[in-house]
Design a protein around this motif. Structure first.
Motif, PDB file in Angstrom:
ATOM      1  N   PRO A 476     -56.560 -72.512 -52.089  1.00 33.81           N
ATOM      2  CA  PRO A 476     -55.989 -71.215 -51.565  1.00 33.81           C
ATOM      3  C   PRO A 476     -55.559 -71.017 -50.392  1.00 33.81           C
ATOM      4  O   PRO A 476     -56.178 -71.722 -49.449  1.00 33.81           O
ATOM      5  CB  PRO A 476     -57.217 -70.342 -51.867  1.00 33.81           C
ATOM      6  N   CYS A 477     -54.259 -70.530 -49.912  1.00 34.48           N
ATOM      7  CA  CYS A 477     -53.919 -70.347 -48.742  1.00 34.48           C
ATOM      8  C   CYS A 477     -54.656 -69.198 -47.887  1.00 34.48           C
ATOM      9  O   CYS A 477     -54.930 -68.390 -48.434  1.00 34.48           O
ATOM     10  CB  CYS A 477     -52.296 -69.799 -48.739  1.00 34.48           C
ATOM     11  N   ASP A 478     -54.721 -69.558 -46.572  1.00 41.31           N
ATOM     12  CA  ASP A 478     -55.267 -68.423 -45.833  1.00 41.31           C
ATOM     13  C   ASP A 478     -54.220 -67.619 -45.425  1.00 41.31           C
ATOM     14  O   ASP A 478     -53.760 -67.927 -44.244  1.00 41.31           O
ATOM     15  CB  ASP A 478     -56.113 -69.199 -44.634  1.00 41.31           C
ATOM     16  N   LEU A 479     -53.885 -66.546 -45.766  1.00 37.12           N
ATOM     17  CA  LEU A 479     -52.733 -65.608 -45.291  1.00 37.12           C
ATOM     18  C   LEU A 479     -53.401 -64.736 -44.368  1.00 37.12           C
ATOM     19  O   LEU A 479     -52.429 -63.740 -44.019  1.00 37.12           O
ATOM     20  CB  LEU A 479     -52.440 -65.010 -46.588  1.00 37.12           C
ATOM     21  N   GLY A 480     -54.690 -64.652 -44.071  1.00 40.15           N
ATOM     22  CA  GLY A 480     -54.949 -63.641 -43.006  1.00 40.15           C
ATOM     23  C   GLY A 480     -55.029 -62.088 -43.407  1.00 40.15           C
ATOM     24  O   GLY A 480     -55.205 -61.840 -44.609  1.00 40.15           O
ATOM     25  N   ASN A 488     -45.164 -61.017 -45.522  1.00 42.20           N
ATOM     26  CA  ASN A 488     -43.927 -61.803 -46.146  1.00 42.20           C
ATOM     27  C   ASN A 488     -43.692 -62.812 -45.319  1.00 42.20           C
ATOM     28  O   ASN A 488     -43.471 -64.025 -45.655  1.00 42.20           O
ATOM     29  CB  ASN A 488     -42.842 -61.022 -45.738  1.00 42.20           C
ATOM     30  N   SER A 489     -43.872 -63.055 -43.654  1.00 40.98           N
ATOM     31  CA  SER A 489     -43.529 -64.234 -42.906  1.00 40.98           C
ATOM     32  C   SER A 489     -44.696 -65.245 -43.346  1.00 40.98           C
ATOM     33  O   SER A 489     -44.263 -66.403 -43.275  1.00 40.98           O
ATOM     34  CB  SER A 489     -43.356 -63.665 -41.488  1.00 40.98           C
ATOM     35  N   LYS A 490     -45.969 -64.780 -43.527  1.00 45.78           N
ATOM     36  CA  LYS A 490     -47.027 -65.775 -43.828  1.00 45.78           C
ATOM     37  C   LYS A 490     -46.588 -66.438 -45.302  1.00 45.78           C
ATOM     38  O   LYS A 490     -46.843 -67.826 -45.198  1.00 45.78           O
ATOM     39  CB  LYS A 490     -48.409 -65.189 -43.704  1.00 45.78           C
ATOM     40  N   VAL A 491     -46.215 -65.771 -46.068  1.00 46.03           N
ATOM     41  CA  VAL A 491     -45.961 -66.295 -47.306  1.00 46.03           C
ATOM     42  C   VAL A 491     -44.582 -67.298 -47.414  1.00 46.03           C
ATOM     43  O   VAL A 491     -44.763 -68.314 -47.872  1.00 46.03           O
ATOM     44  CB  VAL A 491     -45.555 -65.426 -48.448  1.00 46.03           C
ATOM     45  N   LYS A 492     -43.665 -66.807 -46.441  1.00 45.35           N
ATOM     46  CA  LYS A 492     -42.374 -67.877 -46.155  1.00 45.35           C
ATOM     47  C   LYS A 492     -42.893 -69.148 -45.754  1.00 45.35           C
ATOM     48  O   LYS A 492     -42.577 -69.888 -46.107  1.00 45.35           O
ATOM     49  CB  LYS A 492     -41.467 -67.231 -45.418  1.00 45.35           C
ATOM     50  N   GLN A 493     -43.768 -68.972 -44.641  1.00 44.38           N
ATOM     51  CA  GLN A 493     -44.307 -70.300 -43.974  1.00 44.38           C
ATOM     52  C   GLN A 493     -45.148 -71.242 -44.863  1.00 44.38           C
ATOM     53  O   GLN A 493     -44.832 -72.421 -45.045  1.00 44.38           O
ATOM     54  CB  GLN A 493     -45.242 -69.583 -43.052  1.00 44.38           C
ATOM     55  N   ALA A 494     -45.811 -70.528 -45.709  1.00 41.90           N
ATOM     56  CA  ALA A 494     -46.715 -71.410 -46.870  1.00 41.90           C
ATOM     57  C   ALA A 494     -45.658 -72.022 -47.908  1.00 41.90           C
ATOM     58  O   ALA A 494     -45.841 -73.035 -48.167  1.00 41.90           O
ATOM     59  CB  ALA A 494     -47.564 -70.414 -47.516  1.00 41.90           C
TER      60      ALA A 494
END
Length: 583
Positions: A476-480, A488-494
């Protein structure tokens, strides 16, 4: 072998390509949603391109928020989106003075003046003036964006709607619906709000001079949106340009830039690269714990939770108690017998008309259980007063009390109740069976169900499929703890880092909990919740969210098999209690 210029624009939700020859003629274009599967979407587009022009050499430049990772992976040239857009205007539309671009998540204005560097303005933390805002409001009204545009054509009156974010707009739209304002006027008001937001936040003292150039999918597919801008700016259609290819302008700009910077590659070689892309080893050091190791662990967990199921009963010749929870987006009803067992329930979206939704629900209940004797009835929720007055219901009870009574019926020793709905949340601290503290969200919906639903739909999944994938994510990603805009920007980075959809889905489940506990409720420690926690609300049908909360609190949570009906269940229990007390 012929050589062509290919521009590729990969945004957060769509991939756009433009193929030009040396005379700047558009030979091929494509525009489609990638649903987080960028490589597979690229395969399909390149296959269609090959069928159109055959084997060829391509000079390629890539842009877009997700395009950077794509370019890095394939060794292609990347350029900023605004640079690509400026190239299109400078080359093909030299008489343009103001460029207005609206995408799914961002908006931009570029001001052109002869002999000067273009003045570029972009939205920051607010998604009010974007396509996502329009999508959210259309969904709230139960229509598609195309239908929203058709409705706006019939409008006669504009009403004020906050366009800062979906949270505030939903409140305004619900109020308009409750006042019986026509959907046509609401639709036009939404476009007016978007235009006001874009102009107010981006112009900031600059004169918006013709000719105007509209760019982006919303302008390409929603003519009423461009008209809203013209009305606000006191301009007419002769003052603006809406090209046939408004949605692919940055891709065209990339294609125009290829002669200077683009890497040349054969179409067949590019297709092979995409079929077997260079693997990027993901960094799992910052990932979160798995929610469930496998299906067996999930099944065993779910079986344990079923011990808190609400008791059921068949219809008999007895008295019944009706509870209705009229929320901002849904109406829930529950019918209990004198033993407190559930006989009938109903859950429907309001589509902006809670009165009719409740009327239809009562008709369905009568068709199912017959003409039963209702000893007492109680309403709660957003439409409590309306339904209590219109239908002469016996009682009304505030939402928090209804949810507390429902939770206490499941677990008499509860210490904390967390109810998360689509747009709101309620947190109730309990000491010795008495409510000690209540908190509700106000302006932020980042810890609510709509937070997950928005991104699930954006990535092309239903909430149910998204939640199921989350349950079995390996990393699981840590999206904060972020609001929808920043997420949105965090998801794009992932996505750029090669994260799988299930890892992103699980990350959202963790983020719902984190946002709720730390961003909205501002907890200092999960110990403040106590050891006996009851969770409810429609969001808790998403078992990945329930499990994420368990992982974070280290507690065994209590939740029923009807989490979305607990407000109505509590209202029915309240009606029963009041009736028993007066006997």
């Amino acid at each position: 072998m012929r050589t062509y210029n290919l521009g590729i624009d990969i945004g957060s939700t769509t991939m756009k390509v433009a193929l030009l020859d040396d005379a700047h003629r558009l030979l091929f274009r494509d525009y489609r949603r990638h649903n987080a599967d960028v490589l597979n979407t690229a395969r399909k587009i390149l296959h269609a391109l090959g069928e159109r022009v055959g084997e060829c050499a391509l000079q390629i430049v890539v842009t877009g928020s997700v395009g950077m990772g794509f370019a890095e992976r394939l060794g292609l040239t990347f350029t900023q989106e605004v640079v690509a857009s400026v190239r299109t205007i400078r080359t093909l539309y030299p008489n343009v003075r103001t460029f207005i671009d609206m995408g799914g998540e961002d908006s931009k204005m570029i001001f052109f003046e002869d002999g000067k560097i273009p003045d570029i303005r972009m939205n920051g933390s607010c998604a009010g003036g974007t396509g996502a805002f329009i999508d959210q409001t259309a969904s709230l009204m139960g229509v598609t964006t195309a239908e929203l545009n058709s409705l706006a054509e019939q409008s006669t009156t504009i009403y004020p709607i906050a366009s800062r974010c979906g949270v505030f707009s939903k409140t305004d739209i619900q109020n308009l619906i409750a006042r019986n304002v026509s959907k046509a006027d609401i639709a036009a008001s939404v476009f007016h709000a978007v235009a006001t937001q874009v102009i107010g936040s981006l112009a900031r003292g600059m004169d918006i001079r013709p000719k105007l150039f509209y760019c982006g999918g919303p302008f390409a597919f929603l003519p009423e949106l461009s008209k809203a801008f013209l009305r606000l700016l006191h301009l007419d259609e002769s003052d603006c340009i809406i090209p046939d290819d408004a949605q692919i302008i940055p891709a065209i700009g990339c294609a125009l830039q290829t002669g200077e910077e683009g890497k040349t590659v054969a179409l067949s070689d590019l297709q092979k690269q995409i079929e077997e892309p260079e693997r990027i080893e993901a960094d799992y050091s910052a990932r979160l714990p798995q929610l469930f190791a496998n299906e067996e662990e999930y099944s065993a967990w779910l079986k344990r939770k079923q011990t808190h199921a609400v008791p059921r009963a068949e219809v008999t010749d007895t008295d019944y108690f009706l509870g209705v929870d009229s929320g901002s987006t849904t109406t829930k009803i529950v019918l209990l017998n004198t033993e407190g067992a559930l006989v009938y329930s109903d859950y429907q979206r309001n589509h902006g008309d809670s009165f009719r939704t409740f009327t239809d629900a009562l008709q369905r209940m009568k068709q199912t259980v017959g003409d039963v004797r209702i000893a007492a009835s109680c309403a709660t929720g957003y439409g409590e007063s309306l339904l209590q007055t219109a239908f002469s219901l016996d009682y009304g009870v505030v939402e928090t009390m209804a949810h507390f009574m429902g939770a206490r019926a499941l677990n008499p020793n509860l210490s904390f109740v967390l109810d998360i709905g689509g747009q709101d949340m309620k947190a109730i601290w309990v000491d010795n069976g008495t409510i000690r503290r209540i908190e509700i969200n106000e302006a932020c919906s980042s810890g609510c169900g709509s937070f997950v639903e928005t991104f699930a739909n954006q990535l092309g999944y239903t909430v149910e499929d998204f939640a199921h994938k989350a349950c079995f994510a390996a990393h699981p990603c840590d999206l904060g703890t972020r609001c929808t805009v920043f997420m949105n920007s965090k998801v794009k980075q992932a996505m750029r880092e090669g994260a799988q959809v299930e890892d992103i889905a699980a990350g959202f489940s963790y983020s719902v909990v984190k946002n709720c506990l730390y961003k909205v409720l501002k907890l200092k420690s999960v110990a403040d919740l106590g050891s006996s926690i009851v969770v409810q609300g429609g969001t808790m049908r998403n078992h990945s969210v329930v499990r994420a909360l368990e992982r974070m609190t280290g507690t065994d949570l209590t939740f029923s098999d009807i989490p979305e009906l607990m407000g109505a269940y509590g209202a029915a229990l309240y009606a029963m209690k009041q009736t028993t007390a007066t006997v």
